[in-house]
Motif scaffolding. Sequence first.
Motif, PDB file in Angstrom:
ATOM      1  N   CYS A 139       0.859  -1.187   0.000  1.00  0.00           N
ATOM      2  CA  CYS A 139       0.000   0.000   0.000  1.00  0.00           C
ATOM      3  C   CYS A 139       0.898   1.241   0.000  1.00  0.00           C
ATOM      4  CB  CYS A 139      -0.900  -0.012   1.236  1.00  0.00           C
ATOM      5  SG  CYS A 139      -1.878   1.494   1.370  1.00  0.00           S
ATOM      6  N   GLU A 140       0.654   2.138  -0.966  1.00  0.00           N
ATOM      7  CA  GLU A 140       1.603   3.226  -1.237  1.00  0.00           C
ATOM      8  C   GLU A 140       1.443   4.471  -0.371  1.00  0.00           C
ATOM      9  OE1 GLU A 140       3.357   3.542  -5.038  1.00  0.00           O
ATOM     10  OE2 GLU A 140       3.950   1.710  -4.043  1.00  0.00           O
ATOM     11  N   VAL A 141       0.712   4.392   0.716  1.00  0.00           N
ATOM     12  CA  VAL A 141       0.560   5.583   1.570  1.00  0.00           C
ATOM     13  C   VAL A 141       1.783   5.689   2.491  1.00  0.00           C
ATOM     14  CG1 VAL A 141      -0.750   4.426   3.415  1.00  0.00           C
ATOM     15  CG2 VAL A 141      -1.090   6.862   3.027  1.00  0.00           C
ATOM     16  N   LYS A 142       2.199   6.940   2.763  1.00  0.00           N
ATOM     17  CA  LYS A 142       3.345   7.157   3.667  1.00  0.00           C
ATOM     18  C   LYS A 142       2.899   8.051   4.820  1.00  0.00           C
ATOM     19  CE  LYS A 142       6.329   7.720  -0.416  1.00  0.00           C
ATOM     20  NZ  LYS A 142       7.282   8.673  -1.034  1.00  0.00           N
ATOM     21  N   VAL A 143       3.312   7.711   6.032  1.00  0.00           N
ATOM     22  CA  VAL A 143       2.995   8.534   7.201  1.00  0.00           C
ATOM     23  C   VAL A 143       4.299   8.873   7.916  1.00  0.00           C
ATOM     24  CG1 VAL A 143       1.710   8.687   9.375  1.00  0.00           C
ATOM     25  CG2 VAL A 143       0.774   7.337   7.486  1.00  0.00           C
ATOM     26  N   ASN A 144       4.544  10.164   8.094  1.00  0.00           N
ATOM     27  CA  ASN A 144       5.710  10.582   8.860  1.00  0.00           C
ATOM     28  C   ASN A 144       5.212  11.152  10.191  1.00  0.00           C
ATOM     29  OD1 ASN A 144       7.874  12.164   9.990  1.00  0.00           O
ATOM     30  ND2 ASN A 144       8.932  11.934   8.032  1.00  0.00           N
ATOM     31  N   PHE A 145       5.354  10.344  11.243  1.00  0.00           N
ATOM     32  CA  PHE A 145       4.793  10.716  12.551  1.00  0.00           C
ATOM     33  C   PHE A 145       5.524  11.910  13.150  1.00  0.00           C
ATOM     34  CE2 PHE A 145       3.684   6.246  11.908  1.00  0.00           C
ATOM     35  CZ  PHE A 145       2.321   6.290  12.137  1.00  0.00           C
TER      36      PHE A 145
END
Length: 200
Positions: A139-145
Amino acid sequence: MGEQFTRFSSAKKYLINTLPENAKSIYCGCDIKKQGKKLVPDPTHCGYVPRNTLTRSGKVNQRALRIEWEHIVPAWEFGHQLQCWQDGGRKNCRKVSAKFRMMEADINNLAPAIGEINADRSNYRFGMLAQNATQYGRCEVKVNFKQRVVEPPVHARKRIADAYAYMQKTYGLKISAKQQKLFNAWQQQAYAANTNSKKL
C-alpha cells in the motif's frame, strides 16, 4: 451527491448501505467486503500489510481488520476554525453547532479507509515525503509521525484535493497557501493523466 445529514452516525449508515460493489479503500485501493453491518478490507490484491498486527497490549489490532469512514478534511481541521471548538472541542461542537454537525456528517468529505491508516493519519496534513512507502506492505501511503505529514498514493490525490475544494466552497474552510498549491498541483496532474490516457 445530494444527500445531507446532520449526524455523523446517520451519514455512516447511509454510506454503508449505498456502498457500490466495486468500492475500494481510499489509500490502499483494497476491495471492501460487507460482513453484516460491518465493512472489512480484503488485502488479497492490494497488498496491504498492517504496520502493527498487534496493539501495544498484545491484542489483535482490530482497526487493521475493518473499514472506517475517514474525514478527508479532518474534523480537527474544520472544527478548530469554529468558536465551539475553542470552547470545548469536538464534543462541544457536536452539541452546540449545527454547522459543525453538517460538516462532520457531509458525505462528500468521507471516504472508506482501513482503520489502522485512518488512526495513523490522525489529523496530520497532506504533503510530499522523501521516504519510501514500506510501512503498509504494498500500500503506497506514507505517514511521517515526526513531521505529522501523510503522503497519499497517486490514485487518491484528486479525491483528496476535490474534498478540500468542496469544503472550502461549501463551508468557507480556510487552508494555507502551501496546501492550496499542493492540491491545485494534484488536480492538474490528475487532469493531465486523464487527458493522456484518452489520447492512447
